[in-house]
Scaffold this motif. Sequence first.
Motif, short mmCIF file in Angstrom:
data_model
loop_
_atom_site.label_atom_id
_atom_site.label_comp_id
_atom_site.label_asym_id
_atom_site.label_seq_id
_atom_site.Cartn_x
_atom_site.Cartn_y
_atom_site.Cartn_z
N ASP A 101 0.82 -1.22 0.00
CA ASP A 101 0.00 0.00 0.00
C ASP A 101 0.85 1.27 0.00
OD1 ASP A 101 1.00 -0.29 2.53
OD2 ASP A 101 -0.85 0.24 3.56
N ALA A 102 1.91 1.26 -0.78
CA ALA A 102 2.75 2.45 -0.88
C ALA A 102 1.91 3.64 -1.34
CB ALA A 102 3.89 2.20 -1.84
N GLY A 103 2.20 4.79 -0.78
CA GLY A 103 1.47 5.99 -1.15
C GLY A 103 1.36 6.94 0.02
N TRP A 104 0.45 7.90 -0.09
CA TRP A 104 0.17 8.84 0.99
C TRP A 104 -0.96 8.28 1.85
CZ3 TRP A 104 2.68 13.33 2.23
CH2 TRP A 104 3.59 13.83 1.29
N HIS A 105 -0.79 8.36 3.16
CA HIS A 105 -1.79 7.84 4.09
C HIS A 105 -2.11 8.92 5.13
CE1 HIS A 105 0.28 3.68 3.33
NE2 HIS A 105 -0.47 4.06 2.31
N LEU A 106 -3.38 9.19 5.30
CA LEU A 106 -3.85 10.08 6.36
C LEU A 106 -4.70 9.26 7.31
CD1 LEU A 106 -4.29 12.94 7.59
CD2 LEU A 106 -6.30 13.13 6.09
N LYS A 107 -4.36 9.28 8.61
CA LYS A 107 -5.10 8.50 9.59
C LYS A 107 -5.80 9.45 10.56
CE LYS A 107 -2.20 4.38 9.32
NZ LYS A 107 -1.62 3.24 10.06
N LEU A 108 -7.12 9.30 10.64
CA LEU A 108 -7.96 10.15 11.49
C LEU A 108 -8.52 9.32 12.63
CD1 LEU A 108 -9.90 11.91 8.58
CD2 LEU A 108 -8.00 12.88 9.90
N PRO A 109 -8.39 9.77 13.86
CA PRO A 109 -8.89 8.97 15.00
C PRO A 109 -10.40 8.88 15.01
CG PRO A 109 -8.19 11.16 15.73
CD PRO A 109 -7.79 11.05 14.29
#
Length: 504
Positions: A67-75
Amino acid sequence: MADSKREIERKYEATDATRLPDLGRVAGVGSVAREGAMELDAVYYDTEDLRLAAAGITLRRRTGGADAGWHLKLPVAEGVRDEIRAPLGEHVPDRLAALIRSRVLDAPVVPVVRLVSVRDVHVLLAGDGTPLAELSVDEVLAERLHGGHRTAAWTEIEAELADEGDPAFLDTVGRALEEAGIRPSTAPSKLARALAETGPAPERDAPARPHTAGDHVLRYVHRQAEAIVALDPAVRRGLPDSVHKMRVATRRLRSALRTYRRVLDREATRPLGAELKWLAGELGIARDREVLDARLSARLDELPRTMVIGPARARLRLRSAAEHDDARGRTTAALDSARYLDLLRALEALLAAPPLLPGAAVAPGDELARAVRKDHKRLAGRVARALELPPGPDRDAALHSARKAAKRARYAAEAARPALGRPARKAAKRLKAVQSLLGDHQDGVVARETLRALAVQAHAAGEPSFTWGLVYGREEAAAAATERELPGVWHRAHRARIRRAPGG
């Protein structure tokens, strides 16, 4: 194009001496597929003052793995995050930048930490081969890129639930790990641990116990302002009920600024109140249409099939789809506007340097109770006036005005609840009943206006308008029933009013 997934995981401490238990013996596991080791290289981005990390948000650019790429994680909740992904590129994708704008405002995001991990992956499978969870052992090397130059290294174990999996399975895995002597991690994420071990980490001061009226009001204002900022990404993503929740936070905040004018200088907060009214109005377009669509659909569902004559449902669906897209576009445009960013900056400024008045220094039981009683008195006058009027447009308008006053009085009682206790809780509950009843009445007024327009459109198109007239009649009957119920509901709320400060 960005996509997203719900991530439910648990983290555990590990050392070089840690040995995994036999994962094939975990209850529910039929077999274990070992995918082998892979190297992951991730650079985490944040503002210089680590605003994202302080909110439990991570933004990274990762290479390696599937899953290479940009990741944004929101709680979402403890151990639960929504991960939004975007293709690999040199710069933060616009979609992800929009989702963090309410947090960072104008501040640029810069690389703050680099994590290089060697990950050994074990996939836990059910007897039929269905993935249950993924367990990985990660050897992590962290390098601080901004705000320090230290490095840190550790090993951790991560158990992540498979898509559509049962969260209880992670409890089963956790028990097996703990029986083997492996303990839960004290860090909520790799980034949090990296920041803590390589330099200054974001401060998360516990709020001090409120003592004065000003303390209580500012805590309430801060909670609503934080809700607006935190809900921004959910509204942009179109998550269920997010628009409604953000609109409520906006209204609660505006109401507090108006109600507690002896605590916060109203002359100083008036411009902010006007902007909050604008934002609530923009959010209301989408929310009001959601409520109206649901109401009209339910009314059609109540009718016997023989009473739905002509393409009534199709006409309602077409109207709903067209107006939904328009409302969603307008909401997004509002959140992307310079005016909205100015509003968020104004909220920050208010909390950083609140314009406190002498009323802020007094005991909360005195000042907050006085403000709640004043709002209740305003509501009493509006209800009395509405009940004196005969049924018709004038009474409808007066009841709508009373609804607004009921909402303000309820919010005032909710804000005072930590200080006033049970009397404020009881008052808020009874006022909510009044607000809900009057809200249903106003929804009926709007529904009748829409039904008339739909009947006119149907007639012009050569369609039967009988069904719309029938539903209109039912809405009239519902309004009359609501007006008959109001005196009793209001009497109970009036009896629950706060008569004086506790102990006063």
